[in-house]
Write a protein that holds these residues in place. Structure first.
Motif, PDB file in Angstrom:
ATOM      1  N   ALA A   1       0.840  -1.198   0.000  1.00 47.24           N
ATOM      2  CA  ALA A   1       0.000   0.000   0.000  1.00 47.24           C
ATOM      3  C   ALA A   1       0.878   1.252   0.000  1.00 47.24           C
ATOM      4  O   ALA A   1       1.933   1.273   0.648  1.00 47.24           O
ATOM      5  CB  ALA A   1      -0.906   0.001   1.227  1.00 47.24           C
TER       6      ALA A   1
ATOM      7  N   TYR B   1       0.687   4.106   1.542  1.00 45.27           N
ATOM      8  CA  TYR B   1       1.014   4.659   2.859  1.00 45.27           C
ATOM      9  C   TYR B   1       2.107   3.823   3.518  1.00 45.27           C
ATOM     10  O   TYR B   1       3.003   4.343   4.172  1.00 45.27           O
ATOM     11  CB  TYR B   1      -0.228   4.766   3.761  1.00 45.27           C
ATOM     12  CG  TYR B   1      -0.493   3.539   4.585  1.00 45.27           C
ATOM     13  CD1 TYR B   1       0.048   3.404   5.858  1.00 45.27           C
ATOM     14  CD2 TYR B   1      -1.250   2.478   4.076  1.00 45.27           C
ATOM     15  CE1 TYR B   1      -0.175   2.277   6.618  1.00 45.27           C
ATOM     16  CE2 TYR B   1      -1.472   1.347   4.821  1.00 45.27           C
ATOM     17  CZ  TYR B   1      -0.941   1.244   6.089  1.00 45.27           C
ATOM     18  OH  TYR B   1      -1.140   0.117   6.829  1.00 45.27           O
TER      19      TYR B   1
ATOM     20  N   THR C   1      -3.561   9.501   2.330  1.00 43.42           N
ATOM     21  CA  THR C   1      -2.524   8.470   2.286  1.00 43.42           C
ATOM     22  C   THR C   1      -1.296   8.936   3.059  1.00 43.42           C
ATOM     23  O   THR C   1      -0.730   8.197   3.869  1.00 43.42           O
ATOM     24  CB  THR C   1      -2.150   8.162   0.822  1.00 43.42           C
ATOM     25  OG1 THR C   1      -3.318   7.704   0.141  1.00 43.42           O
ATOM     26  CG2 THR C   1      -1.055   7.110   0.736  1.00 43.42           C
TER      27      THR C   1
END
Length: 130
Positions: A13, A15, A53
């Motif tokens: 992901a 983030y 994010t």
């Protein structure tokens, strides 16, 4: 200051990639206590990602006690993860810098260098070398 990069093919992901990059920079001593992380606005503008994010990554780092947000001022490193044994590896780091310079002179871009390093590391780890 750290400069973030995202790999859309990594399966990680966005983030989490930001968190990993900050942790890596802290571990290598590239970020130190008191250093300011890029603003959310700067990261969003550079990477064209959702502000949430970046906020999620910074919140996770804050929760881990690695950074602290100062409203209206920025997000600052509060703790390092630097391994003191890494500092003793100056010659190894110098050799790695020479290798990187050779790779760039050979025409490899950063993404290709990272891919080469990652596959080589995985292969070495599988052979019990890394």
């Amino acid at each position: 200051m750290i400069e973030f990069h995202l790999d859309g093919r990594s399966g990680v992901a966005p983030y989490a990639q930001l968190v990993q990059q900050v942790r890596h920079a802290l571990r290598l001593g590239m970020l130190r206590e008191g250093d300011r992380l890029p603003t959310v606005k700067d990261v969003v503008g550079r990477l064209a990602i959702n502000p949430n994010t970046v906020l999620k990554a910074y919140r996770e780092l804050e929760h881990d006690g690695l950074v602290a947000a100062r409203p209206g001022v920025g997000t600052f490193v509060t703790r390092t993860l630097a391994d003191t044994t890494l500092a003793a590896h100056g010659p190894l780091r110098a050799e790695l810098r020479r290798w990187l310079a050779k790779a760039r002179r050979a025409g490899l871009d950063d993404e290709s260098i990272e891919a080469l390093f990652a596959t080589t590391f995985r292969a070495a780890a599988g052979e019990g070398i890394a």
